[in-house]
Scaffold this motif. Structure first.
Motif, short mmCIF file in Angstrom:
data_model
loop_
_atom_site.label_atom_id
_atom_site.label_comp_id
_atom_site.label_asym_id
_atom_site.label_seq_id
_atom_site.Cartn_x
_atom_site.Cartn_y
_atom_site.Cartn_z
N PRO A 165 0.82 -1.22 0.00
CA PRO A 165 0.00 0.00 0.00
C PRO A 165 0.85 1.26 0.00
N GLU A 166 0.26 2.35 -0.48
CA GLU A 166 0.89 3.65 -0.36
C GLU A 166 0.83 4.08 1.10
N ALA A 167 1.78 4.88 1.51
CA ALA A 167 1.79 5.44 2.87
C ALA A 167 2.66 6.69 2.86
N GLU A 168 2.20 7.70 3.56
CA GLU A 168 2.98 8.94 3.60
C GLU A 168 4.23 8.78 4.46
N ASN A 169 4.15 7.89 5.47
CA ASN A 169 5.25 7.76 6.42
C ASN A 169 5.80 6.33 6.39
N ILE A 170 7.06 6.20 6.01
CA ILE A 170 7.72 4.90 5.92
C ILE A 170 8.79 4.80 7.01
N ILE A 171 8.77 3.72 7.78
CA ILE A 171 9.85 3.42 8.72
C ILE A 171 10.62 2.24 8.15
N PHE A 172 11.88 2.46 7.79
CA PHE A 172 12.68 1.40 7.18
C PHE A 172 13.56 0.75 8.24
N MET A 173 13.25 -0.52 8.58
CA MET A 173 13.97 -1.24 9.62
C MET A 173 14.62 -2.52 9.09
N ALA A 174 14.38 -2.86 7.84
CA ALA A 174 14.90 -4.11 7.28
C ALA A 174 16.42 -4.04 7.20
N ALA A 175 17.10 -4.99 7.80
CA ALA A 175 18.57 -4.94 7.85
C ALA A 175 19.12 -6.31 8.17
N ARG A 176 20.42 -6.46 7.95
CA ARG A 176 21.11 -7.70 8.31
C ARG A 176 22.45 -7.35 8.94
N LYS A 177 22.72 -7.94 10.10
CA LYS A 177 23.99 -7.73 10.78
C LYS A 177 24.67 -9.05 11.08
N HIS A 227 27.89 -11.07 0.82
CA HIS A 227 27.04 -10.70 -0.31
C HIS A 227 25.59 -10.51 0.11
N LEU A 228 25.11 -11.36 1.04
CA LEU A 228 23.72 -11.26 1.47
C LEU A 228 23.50 -9.99 2.29
N SER A 229 24.46 -9.67 3.14
CA SER A 229 24.34 -8.43 3.91
C SER A 229 24.34 -7.22 3.01
N TRP A 230 25.20 -7.20 2.00
CA TRP A 230 25.21 -6.08 1.07
C TRP A 230 23.90 -6.02 0.29
N GLY A 231 23.35 -7.18 -0.08
CA GLY A 231 22.08 -7.19 -0.81
C GLY A 231 20.95 -6.59 0.01
N GLU A 247 32.78 -5.15 6.96
CA GLU A 247 31.81 -5.10 5.87
C GLU A 247 30.39 -4.82 6.34
N TYR A 248 30.02 -5.25 7.56
CA TYR A 248 28.69 -4.90 8.04
C TYR A 248 28.53 -3.39 8.10
N ALA A 249 29.46 -2.72 8.78
CA ALA A 249 29.37 -1.27 8.92
C ALA A 249 29.46 -0.57 7.57
N GLN A 250 30.29 -1.10 6.67
CA GLN A 250 30.40 -0.51 5.33
C GLN A 250 29.06 -0.61 4.59
N SER A 251 28.39 -1.76 4.74
CA SER A 251 27.11 -1.92 4.05
C SER A 251 26.03 -1.02 4.66
N VAL A 252 26.13 -0.74 5.99
CA VAL A 252 25.19 0.18 6.61
C VAL A 252 25.40 1.59 6.07
N LEU A 253 26.65 1.99 5.90
CA LEU A 253 26.91 3.28 5.27
C LEU A 253 26.38 3.29 3.84
N GLY A 254 26.49 2.13 3.16
CA GLY A 254 25.90 2.03 1.82
C GLY A 254 24.40 2.28 1.85
N ARG A 255 23.71 1.76 2.87
CA ARG A 255 22.28 2.00 3.03
C ARG A 255 22.00 3.50 3.14
#
Length: 340
Positions: free
Chosen positions: A98-110, A118-122, A170-178
């Protein structure tokens, strides 16, 4: 105050303050939480729902996850949150949300990054790119991590939002990538974004304090390689997340999110040892630097946390001594090389 069971814990972490209700009263639009099935997602969804109800706002609060915990959708539904099952990496499923004006993005892998980089970067970069494109017209609050900062000298007072990034591993690097993906969306499409650099949220079932408490309770030596830490009660982190929505901007609004105290790992261990009635033991060499987060800007805008470190220590000690449920996901906060 004592927290004696999971229902009381969930209620405490999702209990709105007057500031939460006032903030919700001033906001408009539905909320869509992407990655609601993680550690913080359910109580954040409940906080938003409860705040909206108390503010008299007729909005939808929706939580999206693959729901590996099959009981969670019904638990969310019972709290007035609409569960939506979706594999966010599947573009077709994402487009059908659905559409929503407010998105909270919490999807992550550590955890498990080492060996499956590769999965963490994906998950940490490809998925944000898909979401940024899909919801370019929405306001997006994205959870990031204080791990994007380098280790800093203890006397420096922690990394501020002005500190140059220096992710370890690489975890922290991928978070900066996010972060960079959402920053790019903000510059390209004018998407309004808030980036929350969080460390570390505390529940009674997981977190840095729980890791230390379990170690002390089991009479094992506490690792001192990370000699200092910052923490914040999960309910307070939820509150800041929700109230940061109106601050979304282009370019992104950047905010460190943690408590005001810089706590000694040794001191924390000794506090738990005192409550458990035996001595703490230690291993590892204490360094003069640590992963520290200066959240003065956050406290200036949103006020100080409502729960103190001593309260958290008391609650966790009681919880563990009583055999309360614990997560099986240690934070590995002591890792100085960023390998998780």
């Amino acid at each position: 105050m004592t927290i004696g069971n999971l229902d009381q814990l969930e209620e405490r972490m999702s209990r709105p303050t007057e500031a939460d209700i006032a903030a919700m009263r001033a906001m408009d639009g539905d909320f869509l939480i992407l990655g609601v099935g993680g550690k913080m997602g359910p109580t954040l969804a409940q906080l938003i729902r409860r705040s909206a109800d108390l503010a008299g706002k007729k909005i939808r609060v929706m939580g999206v996850s693959r729901f590996s915990d099959k009981a969670m959708p019904e638990a969310l539904r019972a709290q007035g949150v609409e569960p939506i099952s979706c594999d966010l990496l599947e573009r077709k499923e994402l487009e059908e949300l659905p559409e929503a004006e407010n998105i909270i993005f919490m999807a992550a892998r550590k955890f498990g990054t080492t060996g499956s980089e590769h999965l963490s970067w994906g998950i940490n970069t490809q998925l944000p790119a898909l979401v940024a494109d899909r919801y370019r017209k929405s306001r997006i609050v994205c959870f990031s991590s204080g791990n994007v900062y380098p280790l800093v000298p203890a006397v420096q007072g922690g990394a501020s939002e002005r500190t140059p990034v220096g992710p370890q591993g690489e975890y922290a690097q991928s978070v900066l990538g996010r972060e960079r993906i959402f920053e790019h969306a903000s510059h390209r499409w004018g998407t309004r974004v808030t980036l929350l650099r969080l460390n570390y949220a505390i529940d009674l079932r997981y977190g840095v304090l729980v890791d230390i408490a379990r170690t002390v309770f089991q009479k094992r030596p506490v690792d001192l390689r990370m000699p200092l830490v910052n923490i914040i009660w999960q309910g307070d982190a939820n509150s800041v997340c929700m109230r940061s929505v109106p601050h979304c901007s282009a370019p992104p609004f950047l905010l460190n999110l943690t408590g005001p105290e810089t706590l000694s790992t040794r001191w924390i261990a000794e506090q738990f040892a005192e409550r458990f009635g035996h001595e703490a033991s230690f291993t590892g060499e204490e360094s003069q630097s640590a992963l520290l987060n200066n959240a003065a800007k956050c406290h200036r805008i949103f006020g100080y946390p409502t729960v103190t470190p001593t309260e958290m220590i008391d609650w966790i000690a009681e919880w563990i001594a009583a055999g309360g449920e614990l997560s099986n996901k240690p934070t590995h906060f002591q890792a100085r090389d960023g390998k998780f």
